[in-house]
Each structure stands twice: as structure tokens, then as C-alpha cells.
Design a protein around this motif. Structure first.
Motif, short mmCIF file in Angstrom:
data_model
loop_
_atom_site.label_atom_id
_atom_site.label_comp_id
_atom_site.label_asym_id
_atom_site.label_seq_id
_atom_site.Cartn_x
_atom_site.Cartn_y
_atom_site.Cartn_z
N ALA A 149 -51.28 43.89 -4.29
CA ALA A 149 -51.67 42.82 -3.37
C ALA A 149 -50.44 42.29 -2.63
CB ALA A 149 -52.36 41.69 -4.13
N ASP A 150 -49.32 42.16 -3.32
CA ASP A 150 -48.09 41.71 -2.67
C ASP A 150 -47.63 42.72 -1.62
OD1 ASP A 150 -48.03 39.43 -4.20
OD2 ASP A 150 -46.58 40.21 -5.66
N SER A 151 -47.76 44.02 -1.93
CA SER A 151 -47.37 45.06 -0.98
C SER A 151 -48.25 44.99 0.27
CB SER A 151 -47.48 46.43 -1.64
OG SER A 151 -47.12 47.46 -0.74
N ILE A 152 -49.55 44.76 0.08
CA ILE A 152 -50.47 44.63 1.22
C ILE A 152 -50.08 43.43 2.07
CG2 ILE A 152 -52.86 44.17 1.89
CD1 ILE A 152 -53.68 45.69 -0.70
N ALA A 153 -49.78 42.31 1.41
CA ALA A 153 -49.42 41.09 2.13
C ALA A 153 -48.13 41.29 2.92
CB ALA A 153 -49.29 39.93 1.16
N GLN A 154 -47.17 41.98 2.33
CA GLN A 154 -45.90 42.22 3.02
C GLN A 154 -46.11 43.10 4.25
OE1 GLN A 154 -43.22 43.87 0.11
NE2 GLN A 154 -43.33 42.05 -1.20
N GLU A 155 -47.00 44.08 4.13
CA GLU A 155 -47.26 44.99 5.24
C GLU A 155 -47.96 44.28 6.40
OE1 GLU A 155 -47.72 48.13 7.80
OE2 GLU A 155 -46.43 47.99 6.04
N THR A 156 -48.92 43.44 6.08
CA THR A 156 -49.73 42.82 7.12
C THR A 156 -49.10 41.56 7.68
OG1 THR A 156 -50.98 41.57 5.45
CG2 THR A 156 -51.85 43.71 6.11
N GLY A 157 -48.10 41.04 6.97
CA GLY A 157 -47.47 39.82 7.44
C GLY A 157 -48.30 38.58 7.23
N ALA A 158 -49.33 38.71 6.39
CA ALA A 158 -50.20 37.56 6.11
C ALA A 158 -50.47 37.50 4.62
CB ALA A 158 -51.52 37.68 6.88
N LEU A 339 -56.29 50.55 8.14
CA LEU A 339 -55.32 49.48 8.34
C LEU A 339 -54.62 49.74 9.68
CD1 LEU A 339 -54.08 46.99 6.95
CD2 LEU A 339 -52.35 48.52 5.96
N LYS A 340 -54.69 48.77 10.57
CA LYS A 340 -54.18 49.00 11.93
C LYS A 340 -52.70 49.37 11.93
CE LYS A 340 -57.56 45.91 14.10
NZ LYS A 340 -57.77 44.63 14.82
N SER A 341 -51.94 48.79 11.04
CA SER A 341 -50.50 49.06 11.01
C SER A 341 -50.15 50.36 10.30
CB SER A 341 -49.75 47.90 10.34
OG SER A 341 -50.16 47.76 9.00
#
Length: 450
Positions: A149-158, A339-341
Motif C-alpha cells: 500500500a505504501d508503494s502504491i501511495a508513493q507511485e500515485t503521489g496520493a 494504472l495511468k502512471s
């Protein structure tokens, strides 16, 4: 990070969505590696290492595919050869108009089918960061591990949005006092006697109900950490939260007495009724319907034994509450659930912001088919939003307002309105029109893939 072939699909999470995604992609000829951290890394809610384990309830809700949106979703999943829906029907239990299953037998059967598939292999262990290459589906559900979850948050910036999910308790059937409780489905719904008597019912007088509400409100509850805001799925609201909204809320919710007649006192109308639904094929376990709770264990036994018929209840599992995460999908995912990014990664299931087992599995079905099509060099557009699956994917990938995005069950409010030719339709006729249209359109979508 696992090395990956350009023609292999990797799926993280062996719940409803991950299991269905693996099945769909493998049936289209794509080699699949299904990654599951259980049983090596456990969660608050899961009890086994089986795939598609049910933790909150054993019900897939209404099976009416003519006038109910979730029943329509059942139909679409079956039409698409979904493993979740096929296995649910093989292990269904009497539940009136609902599709409930023996949860252990169901999960064991799904696991066996996946393990028998020649194109599905398995890796166990926690994946803690987003993969950088290859084709991936993340279907880790509401219990996504903290590191991922932290990795996802870091990637999305949110920050990942947080909500809290609650589990209902399960009692041993032999401990229920059947001199007080009786067997009946609401409105005697069901085609057979077994279906018409699928629920245990525990009646309450007004005084008993008031005392129960007082005890419920006063009971010691699980506290949240400082700074956490308690957001809940509406479909899994703790009973204490409902009671806090008004003393009559439960009596018009899971404890409503309508459609039921006390077999022991047919001339006395209960003020409220607590229902228990069979949880396994043997009929030895029953879960208390709608009684998700955040009460601490000691308080649960004291409060629930105030229910007439449950004075001597023995609990196979007490209820509980845990923190979950979901994406703000309208801002993060495209209409292919990518995931768009990082378009090599798709998301599926409850982490995308759909609510419920059926909706989660349906998004896994779409993600599996879309990923397989991409690997095969084909274009697979999502189904029309005139279908149940299409309405859901449209909602989570752009139809919903991002600022107020919250998890959502399938419902006819997500569908384009029906043109009421010849005057206004009644609600039942309107719902039937929705399902008739959806079945025709979904059939066309499936036919276009052959």
C-alpha cells in the motif's frame, strides 16, 4: 522482484478478484502466476490459505437476475464462464432468494479448480513493491499489506484512502434455543420448504429491544488510532454505528420484523427480529445477519447473549473490525483498469473501490480478460455501461466524482436510464427492462470476443 516472461500474466492476491482473473486469463491461453502471501503472511480476517476465502459473510446477496442489479451481475458472470459464480452454485445453501454458500467448501473447491488448471502456477510470499515490468494485476483487496500500500501511495503521489470493515460473528447451531427461535425466510421466500425455512429467527419485545440497544451503545468498543477517521462501507456498517444513528435504525435494518411470523406465538408480532443464516452445508454454523461489530470480544458475548434464543450461544467466531484501503480509481485508472502512471499494472477487486464479493470477482473477471487480450495483441473494450459489469467499471474509472469517491455496490442508479416509451413504468417493470437490455448487450460483448 519476480522475473517475468512477456507472455505471462502475474496476479497479486488470491481472493475473489485474483482467483477470477487467473481463471479467465488462463482459459484464454495465457500462462498465469498467482501470487498469494497467505498462509505464510496472515491477515486479521483470513483463517486459511485457500483461494477465494470468504471472511465477512457467506452470501452473494440476491440471485434474482430479472429485477435485481446484483442478480444481473450473477447472470453476467455465469455467462462469461466465471469460476466464482459456477462454484458458488455448486455449494449453495438454502437462503431464500439469496445465493449463500458453504464458505469452507466453496473456497476449497475454487482452490482445487485453480490448482488443476495447467496454465496456472503459484508463488507464496509477500510482494512489497510495485513491479516494474511485465503484465500484472493487483487484486490484493481491502487487506492490502502495508508495504505494498505504501508503494502504491508513493507511485500515485496520493495517500491511499482508508475505510474500516467489520465482520459478523458465527454461532454453533446446537447452542441456539429453538424453543424461542424458529426457522423461516422472510415472506417465506423460496421455491422449496428448505429455502422457505432457511433462517433462524430470534424475536424481541419492545423492552428487550430497548435493553439491547442500551447495552450495545454502552459496550466497550475497538478504538481507532489518533488521526484515523472511521469510514465504513455502507454494506458492512457495524451495528453500533447504526444504533448511534437512532434507536430505531436497527429495527428498520437488519432487525426488521416484517415478513416473519413467530411459530411459537403466531398471534404476537415481534417488535424486532434477529436473523441467523446457515454458514456451512452441515448446518452446524450460523452467522448473525447484519451484525458486523467493533465491540471487544468480552462485550460481544455479553451483549449478543441478551438476544432471546442466544442466551447460551456458543461462538465459533466473534466479530471484529480492521482497517482497509482502496484507490481513488477515477483519478488513477484508465478504462482498461490500468494504472495511468504504470500501464503494465492493472488493479481489480475491492481495492478499486467496488463493494462486495460479487462486484470484486466481476472486476477480476474483466481485468483477467483485458490483460489476456492485451498480451494476445487484441483490443478488448470494456462492456457497455448498460450492463452490470460495464456500469461498475465505468463508475470506478471515470463515472464517479473523484472528490467524493467511495466504495460502491452495483445498483441500477449506475445504469443509463431506460426510455419509458408509452408512459411511466412501475419499478418492477423498469428493473426488468434494465436486465433485459443488459443481457442482450452483454451477450453481444461476449460474442465479439469469439
Amino acid at each position: 522482484m519476480t522475473q517475468t516472461s512477456p507472455h505471462t500474466l502475474h496476479i497479486i492476491g488470491g481472493g475473489m478478484a485474483g482467483s477470477e482473473a487467473a481463471w479467465q486469463a488462463a482459459n484464454l491461453g495465457i500462462p498465469v502466476v498467482l501470487h498469494e502471501m497467505r498462509p505464510h503472511v496472515g491477515t486479521f480476517a483470513h483463517q486459511t490459505g485457500n483461494y477465494a476465502e470468504m471472511v465477512c459473510s457467506n452470501s452473494f446477496r440476491s440471485d434474482d437476475d430479472e429485477r435485481n442489479a446484483v442478480g444481473l451481475l450473477h447472470w453476467e458472470m455465469a455467462a462469461a464462464d466465471g469460476v466464482i459464480m459456477a462454484t458458488a452454485r455448486e455449494h449453495r445453501l438454502p437462503a431464500g432468494g439469496a445465493l449463500a454458500v458453504d464458505r469452507e467448501a466453496f473456497a476449497e473447491a475454487v482452490s482445487a479448480k485453480l490448482k488443476a488448471h495447467p496454465l496456472i502456477s503459484f508463488e507464496h510470499g509477500e510482494i512489497t513493491e510495485l513491479p516494474t515490468d511485465g503484465h500484472w494485476i493487483i487484486a490484493t483487496g481491502p487487506l492490502t499489506s502495508g508495504a505494498l500500500a505504501d508503494s502504491i501511495a508513493q507511485e500515485t503521489g496520493a495517500d491511499s484512502l482508508a475505510f474500516f470493515d467489520a465482520i459478523a460473528p458465527i454461532v454453533y447451531a446446537e447452542s441456539v434455543n429453538m424453543d424461542v427461535a424458529w426457522m423461516q425466510s422472510r415472506y417465506d421466500k423460496g421455491e422449496t420448504l428448505e429455502e422457505q425455512t432457511a433462517y433462524m429467527n430470534c424475536p424481541m419485545t419492545k423492552d428487550q429491544y430497548e435493553a439491547f440497544i442500551d447495552a450495545l451503545l454502552a459496550a466497550e468498543k475497538t478504538e481507532f488510532h489518533e488521526g484515523e477517521t472511521a469510514k465504513y462501507f455502507d454494506g458492512c456498517l457495524p451495528i453500533e454505528v447504526m444504533a448511534e444513528r437512532g434507536r430505531e435504525t436497527l429495527r428498520f435494518g437488519p432487525m426488521k420484523p416484517v415478513g416473519l411470523t413467530n411459530a411459537h406465538q403466531p398471534d404476537v408480532k415481534p417488535y424486532a427480529v434477529v436473523q441467523l443464516r446457515r454458514d456451512n452445508a452441515l448446518g452446524t454454523l450460523y452467522n448473525i445477519v447484519g451484525f458486523q461489530t467493533k465491540m471487544k470480544y468480552g462485550a460481544q458475548t455479553d451483549v449478543f447473549r441478551m438476544i432471546p434464543g442466544l442466551q447460551d450461544a456458543s461462538f465459533a467466531r466473534l466479530g471484529g473490525i480492521h482497517r482497509n484501503t482502496f484507490l481513488n480509481s477515477p483519478t488513477m485508472l484508465d478504462d482498461q483498469m490500468r494504472l495511468k502512471s504504470r500501464p503494465n499494472i492493472r488493479f481489480a477487486g475491492q481495492i478499486t473501490g467496488v463493494e462486495g464479493y460479487v462486484e470484486s470477482a466481476a472486476m477480476g473477471l474483466l481485468a483477467g480478460r483485458m490483460a489476456a487480450a492485451e498480451i494476445l495483441g487484441r483490443d478488448l473494450p470494456p462492456p457497455s455501461n448498460e450492463t452490470a459489469m460495464g456500469a461498475l467499471i465505468h463508475h470506478i474509472t471515470g463515472g464517479a466524482e473523484a472528490k467524493t469517491f467511495q466504495p460502491m455496490n452495483v445498483n441500477f442508479g449506475l445504469f443509463p436510464p431506460i426510455d419509458a416509451k408509452g408512459g411511466r413504468r412501475g419499478r418492477k417493470d423498469r428493473y426488468k427492462a434494465y436486465t433485459d437490455r443488459a443481457k442482450e448487450v452483454f451477450g453481444q460483448w461476449l460474442a465479439g470476443q469469439s
